[in-house]
Scaffold this motif. Sequence first.
Motif, PDB file in Angstrom:
ATOM      1  N   LEU A  51     -37.793 -19.455 -18.226  1.00  0.00           N
ATOM      2  CA  LEU A  51     -37.595 -18.070 -17.779  1.00  0.00           C
ATOM      3  C   LEU A  51     -38.822 -17.580 -17.009  1.00  0.00           C
ATOM      4  CD1 LEU A  51     -35.895 -16.428 -20.900  1.00  0.00           C
ATOM      5  CD2 LEU A  51     -34.827 -17.018 -18.718  1.00  0.00           C
TER       6      LEU A  51
ATOM      7  N   ILE B 100     -33.210  -9.635 -14.975  1.00  0.00           N
ATOM      8  CA  ILE B 100     -32.151 -10.413 -15.615  1.00  0.00           C
ATOM      9  C   ILE B 100     -30.873  -9.574 -15.613  1.00  0.00           C
ATOM     10  CG2 ILE B 100     -31.383 -11.515 -17.748  1.00  0.00           C
ATOM     11  CD1 ILE B 100     -34.324 -11.978 -18.457  1.00  0.00           C
TER      12      ILE B 100
ATOM     13  N   GLU C 211     -38.994 -19.479 -13.525  1.00  0.00           N
ATOM     14  CA  GLU C 211     -37.952 -19.029 -12.596  1.00  0.00           C
ATOM     15  C   GLU C 211     -38.097 -17.556 -12.215  1.00  0.00           C
ATOM     16  OE1 GLU C 211     -35.481 -20.925 -11.145  1.00  0.00           O
ATOM     17  OE2 GLU C 211     -36.508 -22.643 -12.032  1.00  0.00           O
TER      18      GLU C 211
ATOM     19  N   THR D 110     -33.748 -26.757 -15.948  1.00  0.00           N
ATOM     20  CA  THR D 110     -32.683 -26.004 -15.284  1.00  0.00           C
ATOM     21  C   THR D 110     -31.626 -26.975 -14.765  1.00  0.00           C
ATOM     22  OG1 THR D 110     -33.714 -26.072 -13.108  1.00  0.00           O
ATOM     23  CG2 THR D 110     -34.339 -24.251 -14.547  1.00  0.00           C
TER      24      THR D 110
ATOM     25  N   VAL E  76     -28.402 -17.863 -17.116  1.00  0.00           N
ATOM     26  CA  VAL E  76     -29.236 -16.702 -16.848  1.00  0.00           C
ATOM     27  C   VAL E  76     -28.985 -16.300 -15.406  1.00  0.00           C
ATOM     28  CG1 VAL E  76     -31.583 -15.772 -16.844  1.00  0.00           C
ATOM     29  CG2 VAL E  76     -31.001 -17.617 -18.416  1.00  0.00           C
TER      30      VAL E  76
ATOM     31  N   TYR F 235     -37.881 -14.765 -14.239  1.00  0.00           N
ATOM     32  CA  TYR F 235     -37.050 -13.797 -14.964  1.00  0.00           C
ATOM     33  C   TYR F 235     -37.863 -12.941 -15.936  1.00  0.00           C
ATOM     34  CZ  TYR F 235     -32.860 -15.974 -13.084  1.00  0.00           C
ATOM     35  OH  TYR F 235     -31.899 -16.439 -12.240  1.00  0.00           O
ATOM     36  N   VAL F 236     -39.037 -13.420 -16.358  1.00  0.00           N
ATOM     37  CA  VAL F 236     -39.938 -12.638 -17.205  1.00  0.00           C
ATOM     38  C   VAL F 236     -41.330 -12.671 -16.585  1.00  0.00           C
ATOM     39  CG1 VAL F 236     -38.666 -12.970 -19.362  1.00  0.00           C
ATOM     40  CG2 VAL F 236     -40.444 -14.581 -18.745  1.00  0.00           C
TER      41      VAL F 236
ATOM     42  N   LEU G  61     -27.354 -12.705 -19.645  1.00  0.00           N
ATOM     43  CA  LEU G  61     -27.670 -13.904 -20.420  1.00  0.00           C
ATOM     44  C   LEU G  61     -26.412 -14.292 -21.170  1.00  0.00           C
ATOM     45  CD1 LEU G  61     -30.994 -12.619 -21.982  1.00  0.00           C
ATOM     46  CD2 LEU G  61     -30.851 -14.522 -20.409  1.00  0.00           C
TER      47      LEU G  61
END
Length: 130
Positions: free
Chosen positions: A38, A72, A41, A112, A129, A43-44, A75
């Motif tokens: 995450l 995001i 990529e 991934t 995600v 996302y966080v 999920l």
Amino acid sequence: MTDPIADMLTRIRNALTVRKETVEVPASNMKREIARILLEEGYVKDVKEVEDGYNGKLVLTLKYTEDGKSVIGGLKRVSKPGLRTYSGAANMPKVLGGFGIAIVSTNKGIMTDKQAKAANVGGEVLCYVY
């Protein structure tokens, strides 16, 4: 707890709903790898590990756009303890036509869908995600 990965995803989803800055998740090797993906990529914002005398906790700093929307969009847990979902390298799922990612547990580690396809390995599709 029968499904710790679903618990992690639900905690993140709930924190995003109430616009929390961070969310704490009990740590495990699988959750560390999912959090790493995450982070890689985008996302966080950040992932930190905090020692609590037991197994540790992961503190995920959530990422929002400038207008306050979450990066995001969703999920979704795919493979569940009652019904495992596997995919070969040739028919790896595409999430939103390639805009999202699928996190896959392979014999070469958690990666991934794009990385699994490039490495030509299949495995258990853990979650989507997007």
